[in-house]
Design a protein around this motif. Structure first.
Motif, PDB file in Angstrom:
ATOM      1  N   VAL A 137      69.399  49.244  54.127  1.00 35.00           N
ATOM      2  CA  VAL A 137      70.656  49.850  54.575  1.00 35.00           C
ATOM      3  C   VAL A 137      70.228  50.976  55.124  1.00 35.00           C
ATOM      4  O   VAL A 137      69.660  52.019  54.483  1.00 35.00           O
ATOM      5  CB  VAL A 137      71.803  49.660  53.565  1.00 35.00           C
ATOM      6  N   ASN A 138      70.983  51.400  56.450  1.00 36.21           N
ATOM      7  CA  ASN A 138      70.865  52.867  57.071  1.00 36.21           C
ATOM      8  C   ASN A 138      72.022  53.149  57.618  1.00 36.21           C
ATOM      9  O   ASN A 138      72.694  52.002  58.197  1.00 36.21           O
ATOM     10  CB  ASN A 138      69.596  52.905  57.811  1.00 36.21           C
ATOM     11  N   SER A 171      76.297  45.941  56.067  1.00 36.41           N
ATOM     12  CA  SER A 171      75.656  45.352  54.861  1.00 36.41           C
ATOM     13  C   SER A 171      74.873  44.313  55.107  1.00 36.41           C
ATOM     14  O   SER A 171      74.238  43.512  54.203  1.00 36.41           O
ATOM     15  CB  SER A 171      76.762  44.781  53.888  1.00 36.41           C
ATOM     16  N   VAL A 172      74.503  43.961  56.588  1.00 33.07           N
ATOM     17  CA  VAL A 172      73.823  42.587  56.810  1.00 33.07           C
ATOM     18  C   VAL A 172      72.441  42.515  56.053  1.00 33.07           C
ATOM     19  O   VAL A 172      72.029  41.532  55.743  1.00 33.07           O
ATOM     20  CB  VAL A 172      73.669  42.478  58.367  1.00 33.07           C
ATOM     21  N   TYR A 173      71.727  43.708  56.069  1.00 36.69           N
ATOM     22  CA  TYR A 173      70.565  43.477  55.512  1.00 36.69           C
ATOM     23  C   TYR A 173      70.364  43.948  53.905  1.00 36.69           C
ATOM     24  O   TYR A 173      69.202  44.194  53.343  1.00 36.69           O
ATOM     25  CB  TYR A 173      69.378  44.496  56.349  1.00 36.69           C
ATOM     26  N   VAL A 174      71.375  43.930  53.162  1.00 35.40           N
ATOM     27  CA  VAL A 174      71.402  44.088  52.062  1.00 35.40           C
ATOM     28  C   VAL A 174      70.508  43.165  51.018  1.00 35.40           C
ATOM     29  O   VAL A 174      70.764  41.934  51.081  1.00 35.40           O
ATOM     30  CB  VAL A 174      72.852  44.243  51.257  1.00 35.40           C
ATOM     31  N   LYS A 175      69.618  43.579  50.405  1.00 31.75           N
ATOM     32  CA  LYS A 175      68.722  42.849  49.572  1.00 31.75           C
ATOM     33  C   LYS A 175      69.115  42.909  48.117  1.00 31.75           C
ATOM     34  O   LYS A 175      69.037  41.813  47.387  1.00 31.75           O
ATOM     35  CB  LYS A 175      67.174  43.113  49.388  1.00 31.75           C
ATOM     36  N   HIS A 176      69.392  44.026  47.569  1.00 27.82           N
ATOM     37  CA  HIS A 176      69.661  44.323  46.199  1.00 27.82           C
ATOM     38  C   HIS A 176      70.972  44.616  45.982  1.00 27.82           C
ATOM     39  O   HIS A 176      71.688  45.105  46.511  1.00 27.82           O
ATOM     40  CB  HIS A 176      68.692  45.286  45.631  1.00 27.82           C
ATOM     41  N   GLU A 205      84.468  42.590  52.814  1.00 32.44           N
ATOM     42  CA  GLU A 205      84.822  41.300  52.182  1.00 32.44           C
ATOM     43  C   GLU A 205      84.493  41.475  50.556  1.00 32.44           C
ATOM     44  O   GLU A 205      85.042  40.665  50.051  1.00 32.44           O
ATOM     45  CB  GLU A 205      83.766  40.211  52.635  1.00 32.44           C
ATOM     46  N   SER A 206      83.501  42.181  50.185  1.00 32.76           N
ATOM     47  CA  SER A 206      83.222  42.458  48.723  1.00 32.76           C
ATOM     48  C   SER A 206      83.434  43.911  48.756  1.00 32.76           C
ATOM     49  O   SER A 206      83.237  44.640  49.830  1.00 32.76           O
ATOM     50  CB  SER A 206      82.157  41.723  48.321  1.00 32.76           C
ATOM     51  N   SER A 207      83.267  44.405  47.410  1.00 31.37           N
ATOM     52  CA  SER A 207      83.617  45.823  47.124  1.00 31.37           C
ATOM     53  C   SER A 207      82.523  46.780  47.833  1.00 31.37           C
ATOM     54  O   SER A 207      81.229  46.415  47.580  1.00 31.37           O
ATOM     55  CB  SER A 207      83.653  46.132  45.668  1.00 31.37           C
ATOM     56  N   ILE A 208      82.915  47.618  48.591  1.00 30.14           N
ATOM     57  CA  ILE A 208      82.109  48.965  49.081  1.00 30.14           C
ATOM     58  C   ILE A 208      82.408  50.100  48.535  1.00 30.14           C
ATOM     59  O   ILE A 208      83.875  50.411  48.347  1.00 30.14           O
ATOM     60  CB  ILE A 208      82.492  48.910  50.795  1.00 30.14           C
ATOM     61  N   ALA A 259      75.361  41.277  50.598  1.00 29.59           N
ATOM     62  CA  ALA A 259      74.932  41.188  52.181  1.00 29.59           C
ATOM     63  C   ALA A 259      76.096  40.669  52.925  1.00 29.59           C
ATOM     64  O   ALA A 259      76.212  40.975  54.340  1.00 29.59           O
ATOM     65  CB  ALA A 259      73.881  40.040  52.502  1.00 29.59           C
ATOM     66  N   LYS A 260      77.222  40.250  52.406  1.00 28.13           N
ATOM     67  CA  LYS A 260      78.613  40.047  52.970  1.00 28.13           C
ATOM     68  C   LYS A 260      79.696  41.066  52.627  1.00 28.13           C
ATOM     69  O   LYS A 260      80.747  41.132  52.873  1.00 28.13           O
ATOM     70  CB  LYS A 260      79.014  38.753  52.639  1.00 28.13           C
TER      71      LYS A 260
END
Length: 635
Positions: A137-138, A171-176, A205-208, A259-260
């Motif tokens: 994420v960047n 968040s599209v590329y979040v892996k962890h 959609e989920s907590s940021i 990622a969502k």
């Protein structure tokens, strides 16, 4: 496009590029896009790029910024210029050093009004903001009519159109779990406090978690703002009080859990020197927490249930007992004097209350006399406001007797606190004298303060001779030295700056009676109006000769005498003050003449040139012979 670079054919010389006369009454920001390139890995004298501020009426340029790190891409430097009514020039200086393969280039220099931490992200340099790279994420630049992501916003906030730009993180590329993206502001280079505001959008959609931190140069993070959970489908304004008394970065951090997660967008960061909340109350002024004890105890006080602890005293100028550190003629504090030294005696000196959660650097000078064992004779404690918690943060280990020695301590406490100086003697045989002077407090850690650029026109001789060079005529020369001079009963025991640093002196045993040694400044810029020169001199020894200071104007052969002292003056460092004017370029010359015997080591230290008239008057006490009251202490 074009850039300029330093011509490398002149080795060891400096290339100087100066701006026209500039005048900005508002706060402004200088942005410099530059590159230093080299093929060799290490060089003892690497290429360096310096940026100076040359203010009207000043004889010295102030170094704003300096860089020597090589890079294979263009870098950006952002520097705050505080508002000033004076005209000024910016001067770029390239030093090639001894590395033949290096090059220095400048692509753009731009002065904009406003603060360096402000940004609307419409320019491709992003005002010096950088993304801390993360594999997943960047922060990216969005807008400008690029439809490359499914979460791009229709419009930015600055221009309110599809053509404007903003920063976003997706968040599209979040892996962890808990991946973090950080956007880091340029470092503040001048103290600022006020209101930091920015616009943001958050779709989740989920907590940021979206947080804003301040990070100081030692890497300490302080959270100043966090999103509440309410959704913002439109640009929302956030405002936060912001206090950066020492260099800091602002970090915009977004943490995702999946990622969502959604996205966060950011635009229009701005700063106002007025606090957002109705904060009254001026920011803490560290000058109020220091004291040189010349007039009184300032904001320090004693708890008299301990008995008469510290006394404010003054020593008449003499050759046995050192005077104070401030001028050599003034007052300092003394504990464990003859009247109070009973065993188990304790003297406590309390400083004013300091606010919590700020990084401080405490500096003071102390001198010890007559102790059998040094350790523990003077200690510094921090009392938290409730006076329950006390923590020892410093104590004397060992130090040369009778020399003013500097101590510096960095500390940071979550609660408001006080600094307390404690002196005690355990047994009657072990009670000596503890002297204290020139207590000062500054914001930021002491290490950070040491990295700050020295004030222009100051020379402490710690690293080199600064703007001074020797003018050799015959055998007389000035030497740079630390510690005592080789001959006993003459010369200082230590320098004035820290007690363990360097000073300049003449070694009388290498010279003959009447021989002269010259220390000459480089050519200094002439200005209209008065200038003030402060320095410390040490003239101790029965055979001491003369110390004189001269002004030599460019094109004149004549050296105008400004100041002179003859013969033995004191065992202390004494402060000299000289007020002078010169509208043409000039040099300042220190001339020492060796006296009748080898006990004639004359020394100087801590030279400071300042624009404007001298604010104090030098105490001139001509002494001839020794008065009866030579060793008295005045209370």
């Amino acid at each position: 496009g074009h850039y300029i670079s330093v011509d490398t054919s002149y080795e060891g010389e400096k290339a100087v590029l100066s701006s026209p006369d500039l005048h900005t009454e508002e706060w402004s920001c200088v942005r410099l896009i530059y590159q230093i390139a080299t093929t060799s890995d290490t060089s003892p004298h690497p290429a360096r790029l310096n940026l100076y501020l040359r203010q009207e009426g000043e004889s010295f340029d102030r170094l704003l910024w300096s860089a020597k790190e090589p890079s294979d891409s263009w870098l950006i430097a952002s520097l705050d210029l505080t508002n000033s009514t004076k005209k000024y020039k910016l001067v770029l200086e390239g030093e090639m050093g001894q590395d033949k393969s290096s090059s220095i280039a400048v692509f753009e220099i731009k002065i904009t009004s406003g603060y360096c931490i402000e940004c609307d992200f419409e320019e491709n340099h992003l005002c010096g903001y950088v993304n801390r790279w993360n594999p997943n994420v960047n922060w990216f630049v969005g807008g400008g009519n690029i439809r490359n992501s499914q979460s791009v916003l229709p419009k930015d906030h600055t221009l309110n159109s599809a053509l404007g730009h903003y920063m976003y993180v997706d968040s599209v590329y979040v892996k962890h779990f808990q991946e973090v993206a950080q956007l880091i502001s340029p470092k503040t280079t001048a103290p600022i406090s006020g209101c930091l505001s920015f616009y943001y959008q958050l779709k989740q959609e989920s907590s940021i978690v979206f947080t804003v931190y301040l990070r100081d140069m030692s890497g300490f993070y302080e959270e100043i703002w966090k999103t509440d959970s309410a959704l913002n489908a439109d640009w929302a304004l956030a405002e936060v009080d912001f206090h950066a008394p020492y260099p800091m970065e602002v970090i915009f951090e977004v943490a995702f859990n999946s990622a969502k997660g959604g996205y966060v967008a950011l635009d229009d960061i701005s700063f106002s020197p007025v606090y957002c909340s109705n904060q009254t109350g001026a920011p803490f002024n560290p000058a109020n927490a220091g004291c040189n004890f010349e007039e009184d105890l300032c904001n320090f006080y004693q708890d008299h249930k301990d008995g008469p602890g510290w006394s404010r005293v003054k020593v008449k100028r003499n050759v046995y007992r050192a005077g104070d550190h401030t001028t050599g003629f003034g007052y300092y504090l003394l504990a464990n004097t003859k009247f109070t030294s009973q065993p188990g005696y304790i003297g406590r000196l309390y400083g004013p209350t300091l606010p919590g959660n700020l990084q401080f650097c405490l500096r003071f000078y102390y001198a010890l006399y007559g102790f059998f064992k040094m350790s523990g004779t003077l200690a510094v404690y921090i009392f938290e406001e409730n006076h329950v918690v006390q923590e020892k943060i410093w104590s004397v280990l060992d130090s040369p007797k009778g020399v003013w020695t500097q101590a510096e301590i960095s500390f940071k406490k979550p609660m408001p606190c006080k600094v307390v100086f404690v002196s005690w003697c355990k047994s009657f045989w072990d009670c000596g004298l503890v002297a204290l002077d020139d207590v000062s407090l500054s914001l930021g850690s002491c290490q950070a303060a040491d990295l700050l650029l020295p004030s222009p026109g100051e020379c402490t001789f710690e690293k080199d001779e600064c703007v001074f060079t020797q003018k050799k005529r015959g055998r007389g020369s000035w030497h740079r030295k630390r510690g005592p001079t080789p001959t006993s009963y003459t010369g200082p025991k230590g320098d004035h700056t820290t007690g363990v640093g360097y000073y300049m002196y003449i070694e009388a045993s290498n010279m003959v009676y009447g021989q002269r040694a010259y220390l000459v400044s480089r050519s200094l810029r002439g200005t209209s109006g008065k200038q003030c020169l402060t320095f410390f001199y040490h003239m101790y020894g029965a055979g001491t000769g003369l110390l004189s200071v001269y002004l030599k104007k460019e094109g004149d052969d004549e050296e105008i005498p400004l100041w002179r002292r003859t013969g033995e003056q004191s065992i202390s460092w004494l402060r000299g003050l000289i007020e002078y004017e010169s509208d043409t370029n000039y040099q300042i010359i220190f001339e020492a003449i060796r006296g009748v015997s080898i006990r004639s080591d004359t020394a100087i230290d801590d030279i400071l040139f300042q624009a404007g008239p001298c604010l104090e008057v030098e105490e001139i006490q001509f002494s001839s012979g020794y008065p009866d009251s030579l060793n008295e202490i005045e209370y």
